[in-house]
Design an enzyme around this catalytic site. Structure first.
Site, PDB file in Angstrom:
ATOM      1  N   GLN A 126       1.086  -0.989   0.102  1.00  0.00           N
ATOM      2  CA  GLN A 126      -0.018  -0.187   0.034  1.00  0.00           C
ATOM      3  C   GLN A 126       0.883   1.196  -0.003  1.00  0.00           C
ATOM      4  O   GLN A 126       1.624   1.586   0.990  1.00  0.00           O
ATOM      5  CB  GLN A 126      -0.877  -0.029   1.272  1.00  0.00           C
ATOM      6  CG  GLN A 126      -1.595   1.374   1.245  1.00  0.00           C
ATOM      7  CD  GLN A 126      -2.662   1.149   2.819  1.00  0.00           C
ATOM      8  OE1 GLN A 126      -2.420   0.450   3.681  1.00  0.00           O
ATOM      9  NE2 GLN A 126      -3.605   1.619   2.704  1.00  0.00           N
ATOM     10  N   GLY A 127       0.876   2.091  -1.174  1.00  0.00           N
ATOM     11  CA  GLY A 127       1.810   3.288  -1.266  1.00  0.00           C
ATOM     12  C   GLY A 127       0.822   4.365  -0.829  1.00  0.00           C
ATOM     13  O   GLY A 127       0.662   5.233  -1.818  1.00  0.00           O
ATOM     14  N   TYR A 128       0.713   4.895   0.217  1.00  0.00           N
ATOM     15  CA  TYR A 128      -0.124   5.977   0.657  1.00  0.00           C
ATOM     16  C   TYR A 128       0.831   7.040   1.053  1.00  0.00           C
ATOM     17  O   TYR A 128       0.956   7.940   0.596  1.00  0.00           O
ATOM     18  CB  TYR A 128      -1.142   5.793   1.753  1.00  0.00           C
ATOM     19  CG  TYR A 128      -2.399   5.056   1.120  1.00  0.00           C
ATOM     20  CD1 TYR A 128      -2.650   4.531  -0.161  1.00  0.00           C
ATOM     21  CD2 TYR A 128      -3.886   5.007   1.847  1.00  0.00           C
ATOM     22  CE1 TYR A 128      -3.759   4.143  -0.765  1.00  0.00           C
ATOM     23  CE2 TYR A 128      -4.897   4.673   1.211  1.00  0.00           C
ATOM     24  CZ  TYR A 128      -4.720   4.100   0.267  1.00  0.00           C
ATOM     25  OH  TYR A 128      -6.058   3.539  -0.415  1.00  0.00           O
ATOM     26  N   SER A 129       1.637   6.587   2.508  1.00  0.00           N
ATOM     27  CA  SER A 129       2.580   7.446   3.350  1.00  0.00           C
ATOM     28  C   SER A 129       3.502   8.147   2.637  1.00  0.00           C
ATOM     29  O   SER A 129       4.220   7.162   1.674  1.00  0.00           O
ATOM     30  CB  SER A 129       2.441   6.866   4.514  1.00  0.00           C
ATOM     31  OG  SER A 129       1.503   6.314   5.248  1.00  0.00           O
ATOM     32  N   SER A 161       4.590  -1.244   4.057  1.00  0.00           N
ATOM     33  CA  SER A 161       4.904  -2.579   4.584  1.00  0.00           C
ATOM     34  C   SER A 161       4.846  -3.517   3.383  1.00  0.00           C
ATOM     35  O   SER A 161       4.324  -3.780   2.628  1.00  0.00           O
ATOM     36  CB  SER A 161       3.709  -2.940   5.341  1.00  0.00           C
ATOM     37  OG  SER A 161       3.475  -2.115   6.449  1.00  0.00           O
ATOM     38  N   GLU A 244      -9.972  -1.836   5.428  1.00  0.00           N
ATOM     39  CA  GLU A 244      -8.845  -2.121   6.388  1.00  0.00           C
ATOM     40  C   GLU A 244      -9.600  -2.722   7.725  1.00  0.00           C
ATOM     41  O   GLU A 244      -8.696  -3.460   8.294  1.00  0.00           O
ATOM     42  CB  GLU A 244      -8.132  -1.116   6.582  1.00  0.00           C
ATOM     43  CG  GLU A 244      -6.711  -1.254   7.260  1.00  0.00           C
ATOM     44  CD  GLU A 244      -5.657  -0.243   6.944  1.00  0.00           C
ATOM     45  OE1 GLU A 244      -6.109   0.917   6.898  1.00  0.00           O
ATOM     46  OE2 GLU A 244      -4.538  -0.554   7.112  1.00  0.00           O
ATOM     47  N   SER A 357      -3.613   7.135  13.918  1.00  0.00           N
ATOM     48  CA  SER A 357      -2.848   7.181  14.996  1.00  0.00           C
ATOM     49  C   SER A 357      -4.143   7.682  15.911  1.00  0.00           C
ATOM     50  O   SER A 357      -5.039   7.730  15.666  1.00  0.00           O
ATOM     51  CB  SER A 357      -1.914   8.415  15.108  1.00  0.00           C
ATOM     52  OG  SER A 357      -2.549   9.427  15.087  1.00  0.00           O
ATOM     53  N   GLU A 359      -4.066  10.012  18.070  1.00  0.00           N
ATOM     54  CA  GLU A 359      -4.625  11.462  18.004  1.00  0.00           C
ATOM     55  C   GLU A 359      -5.596  11.444  16.916  1.00  0.00           C
ATOM     56  O   GLU A 359      -6.622  12.415  17.117  1.00  0.00           O
ATOM     57  CB  GLU A 359      -3.483  12.261  18.156  1.00  0.00           C
ATOM     58  CG  GLU A 359      -2.426  12.460  19.102  1.00  0.00           C
ATOM     59  CD  GLU A 359      -1.478  11.027  19.204  1.00  0.00           C
ATOM     60  OE1 GLU A 359      -1.394  10.427  18.468  1.00  0.00           O
ATOM     61  OE2 GLU A 359      -0.891  11.144  20.462  1.00  0.00           O
TER      62      GLU A 359
HETATM   63  C1  LIG Z   1       4.010  -0.668  11.529  1.00  0.00           C
HETATM   64  C2  LIG Z   1       3.429   0.244  10.494  1.00  0.00           C
HETATM   65  C3  LIG Z   1       3.193  -0.095   9.057  1.00  0.00           C
HETATM   66  C4  LIG Z   1       2.861   0.891   8.090  1.00  0.00           C
HETATM   67  N1  LIG Z   1       2.453   0.419   6.865  1.00  0.00           N
HETATM   68  C5  LIG Z   1       2.004   1.337   6.021  1.00  0.00           C
HETATM   69  C6  LIG Z   1       1.881   0.957   4.528  1.00  0.00           C
HETATM   70  O1  LIG Z   1       1.887  -0.256   4.449  1.00  0.00           O
HETATM   71  N2  LIG Z   1       1.546   1.898   3.761  1.00  0.00           N
HETATM   72  C7  LIG Z   1       1.424   3.314   3.930  1.00  0.00           C
HETATM   73  O2  LIG Z   1       1.155   3.941   3.029  1.00  0.00           O
HETATM   74  N3  LIG Z   1       1.622   3.468   5.229  1.00  0.00           N
HETATM   75  C8  LIG Z   1       1.973   2.566   6.312  1.00  0.00           C
HETATM   76  N4  LIG Z   1       2.220   3.148   7.526  1.00  0.00           N
HETATM   77  C9  LIG Z   1       2.373   4.712   7.907  1.00  0.00           C
HETATM   78  C10 LIG Z   1       0.841   5.097   8.766  1.00  0.00           C
HETATM   79  O3  LIG Z   1      -0.085   5.062   8.194  1.00  0.00           O
HETATM   80  C11 LIG Z   1       1.702   6.542   9.266  1.00  0.00           C
HETATM   81  O4  LIG Z   1       2.707   6.418  10.183  1.00  0.00           O
HETATM   82  C12 LIG Z   1       0.423   7.071   9.882  1.00  0.00           C
HETATM   83  O5  LIG Z   1      -0.408   7.393   9.214  1.00  0.00           O
HETATM   84  C13 LIG Z   1       0.986   8.226  10.755  1.00  0.00           C
HETATM   85  O6  LIG Z   1       1.688   9.288   9.927  1.00  0.00           O
HETATM   86  P1  LIG Z   1       3.101   9.749  10.285  1.00  0.00           P
HETATM   87  O7  LIG Z   1       3.986   8.450  10.629  1.00  0.00           O
HETATM   88  O8  LIG Z   1       3.577  10.511   9.137  1.00  0.00           O
HETATM   89  O9  LIG Z   1       2.875  10.517  11.518  1.00  0.00           O
HETATM   90  P2  LIG Z   1       2.450  12.319  11.700  1.00  0.00           P
HETATM   91  O10 LIG Z   1       1.042  12.147  10.660  1.00  0.00           O
HETATM   92  O11 LIG Z   1       3.717  12.899  11.321  1.00  0.00           O
HETATM   93  O12 LIG Z   1       2.331  12.307  12.877  1.00  0.00           O
HETATM   94  C14 LIG Z   1       3.129  12.579  13.963  1.00  0.00           C
HETATM   95  C15 LIG Z   1       2.414  12.649  15.517  1.00  0.00           C
HETATM   96  O13 LIG Z   1       1.605  13.907  15.268  1.00  0.00           O
HETATM   97  C16 LIG Z   1       0.398  13.458  15.658  1.00  0.00           C
HETATM   98  N5  LIG Z   1      -0.643  14.058  14.779  1.00  0.00           N
HETATM   99  C17 LIG Z   1      -0.796  14.520  13.494  1.00  0.00           C
HETATM  100  N6  LIG Z   1      -1.708  15.113  12.959  1.00  0.00           N
HETATM  101  C18 LIG Z   1      -2.384  15.708  14.117  1.00  0.00           C
HETATM  102  C19 LIG Z   1      -3.429  16.223  14.353  1.00  0.00           C
HETATM  103  N7  LIG Z   1      -4.212  16.766  13.277  1.00  0.00           N
HETATM  104  N8  LIG Z   1      -4.122  16.373  15.710  1.00  0.00           N
HETATM  105  C20 LIG Z   1      -3.418  15.768  16.652  1.00  0.00           C
HETATM  106  N9  LIG Z   1      -2.354  14.996  16.736  1.00  0.00           N
HETATM  107  C21 LIG Z   1      -1.789  14.908  15.457  1.00  0.00           C
HETATM  108  C22 LIG Z   1       0.169  11.771  15.083  1.00  0.00           C
HETATM  109  O14 LIG Z   1      -0.947  11.341  16.145  1.00  0.00           O
HETATM  110  C23 LIG Z   1       1.635  11.556  15.734  1.00  0.00           C
HETATM  111  O15 LIG Z   1       1.798  11.244  17.091  1.00  0.00           O
HETATM  112  C24 LIG Z   1       2.746   2.123   8.581  1.00  0.00           C
HETATM  113  C25 LIG Z   1       3.043   2.646  10.012  1.00  0.00           C
HETATM  114  C26 LIG Z   1       3.416   1.748  10.830  1.00  0.00           C
HETATM  115  C27 LIG Z   1       4.034   2.100  12.159  1.00  0.00           C
END
Ligand SMILES: Cc1cc2nc3c(=O)[nH]c(=O)nc-3n(C[C@H](O)[C@H](O)[C@H](O)COP(=O)(O)OP(=O)(O)OC[C@H]3O[C@@H](n4cnc5c(N)ncnc54)[C@H](O)[C@@H]3O)c2cc1C
Length: 378
Positions: A126-129, A161, A244, A357, A359
């Site tokens: 899944q290529g989102y993030s 992932s 999901e 997350s 939050e």
């Molecule tokens: C084990 C694992 C597997 C994953 N697999 C995939 C995958 O296969 N494909 C994919 O596309 N992604 C994947 N992800 C990514 C995952 O979707 C992101 O980590 C998640 O969406 C959070 O984005 P970020 O890491 O950029 O953190 P950020 O969005 O930068 O957040 C950082 C912190 O700020 C907080 N925050 C952010 N915005 C707000 C707000 N508006 N209000 C309050 N708090 C806020 C967050 O809760 C977090 O604590 C995976 C992540 C993990 C840990």
């Protein structure tokens, strides 16, 4: 016997017969934080499941599934977990992309992509993030343009992932130059085994790698490999996220129960259970799991469910180290050998991050359930 009970008995019997011989060694292998374990063998097991019609059971029969009802799918996942069968390797293809194509794909896309998912011949990621687009997914900057009948993709994804084990990736990319936020995005199906794609594994806290950085530098995919209309990618991407949450929650809870039971046994054996604080926390963990099961059976708000199970599991990881005692803070062997409790403690930190997350779940509950004012958007 109801049809659900018959279905349950059938899969239970099949697993008893087939999770034997060389496959027996795969019991309990794989899963979050342990995806590296016996991957090739688990792939062979999943193909064996497929050969006997036990992949994609929830898909309609016309696409090779069994058309299983929600109750039957729950029974499948519970029995699968109860048998301690190995973690699945193509759940992203089966549970995320497959349903998306069934609901939104063209007939040609369904004919091309569904059979190899069902047969476990093509694995998906899944290529989102992206580095600047996680919680705020609409900030996606990876871009794609139609050139000579092909999409040409440039940009970077992160936390992808199992990309290192996958042949294909569904990519959310900006296809309308100058578009902002949710508009102008497209949902593209991109092959990974071509020039212009570089996959770099990210080493995690657990010492292993199951997610990756994926770089697209002029990577190409056929013009037909867009799901939904070009520019309508946000809607399709959200549909995928809806699948999901799926029906595997009760199977997940079987795994939680196994971990809790093992922890109670350990606490009894090593004397930790004599500590009133540990007894209190073990009891709370048991109660929490009962509450989760009741909520899953009766249906609950998905954000509340995600918040609850992820924090429950993270707390269990912390409790596990408490029960193990101070030595658990040291790795057992060099260079970084973790036991199951240490791995649980470390990897469960990720539970409150992926799939939205904590939050973000609280924001959703605040805005959509409690009707509180919306947070300011960029
Ligand atoms: C084990 C694992 C597997 C994953 N697999 C995939 C995958 O296969 N494909 C994919 O596309 N992604 C994947 N992800 C990514 C995952 O979707 C992101 O980590 C998640 O969406 C959070 O984005 P970020 O890491 O950029 O953190 P950020 O969005 O930068 O957040 C950082 C912190 O700020 C907080 N925050 C952010 N915005 C707000 C707000 N508006 N209000 C309050 N708090 C806020 C967050 O809760 C977090 O604590 C995976 C992540 C993990 C840990």
């Amino acid at each position: 016997m109801s049809s659900v009970e018959e279905f349950r008995a059938e899969i239970r019997g099949w697993l008893k017969t087939h999770l034997s011989g060389s496959f027996a060694a795969l019991k309990g292998r794989g899963g979050p934080g342990r995806e590296h374990e016996a991957f090739a063998e688990r792939l062979a097991w999943e193909r064996h499941l497929a050969a006997h019609g036990w992949t994609c059971v929830g898909w309609p029969e016309e696409y090779g599934g069994r058309g299983a009802s929600i109750e039957e799918q729950i029974a499948f996942h519970e029995e699968y977990a109860l048998a301690d069968a190995p973690a699945r390797v193509n759940h992203i293809g089966e549970q995320l992309l497959g349903p998306t194509l069934i609901d939104h794909g063209t007939e040609e896309q369904k004919a091309r992509f569904l059979p190899p998912i069902r047969a476990v011949e093509e694995l998906w990621c899944q290529g989102y993030s992206e580095p600047g687009a996680g919680s705020d997914l609409a900030a996606v900057r990876t871009r794609a343009a139609l050139e000579d009948g092909r999409w040409v993709v440039n940009g970077q994804k992160i936390w992808t992932s199992l990309a290192h084990e996958s042949q294909w990736c569904f990519v959310l990319a900006r296809t309308e130059p100058g578009s902002r936020r949710h508009a102008g995005l497209s949902y593209l199906l991109v092959p990974l085994d071509r020039p212009g794609v570089e996959i770099r594994p990210i080493v995690q806290l657990t010492g292993t790698s199951e997610f990756n950085e994926v770089f697209f530098d002029g990577a190409v995919t056929d013009a037909a490999n867009v799901v939904g209309a070009p520019g309508d990618g946000w809607r399709i991407a959200m549909a995928t996220l809806g699948y999901e949450r799926g029906v595997s929650t009760l199977g997940q809870q079987v795994g939680f129960r196994r971990e809790l039971d093992a922890l109670v046994t350990l606490a009894r054996r090593n004397g930790a259970a004599a500590d009133p604080a540990v007894r209190d926390r073990l009891t709370r963990a048991w109660t929490g799991l009962e509450a989760m099961r009741a909520a899953a059976l009766h249906g609950t708000d998905p954000s509340a469910a995600k918040l609850y199970w992820s924090h429950w599991h993270r707390d269990l990881g912390e409790l596990a180290l408490e029960v193990c005692g101070p030595a658990a803070t040291l790795a057992a062997g060099a260079p970084y050998e973790l036991d199951d409790w240490q791995r649980l403690f470390l990897f469960s930190r990720a539970d409150t991050v992926y799939a939205g997350s904590s939050e973000i779940q609280r924001n959703i509950i605040a805005e959509r359930v409690l009707g509180l004012p919306k947070e300011p958007r960029p």
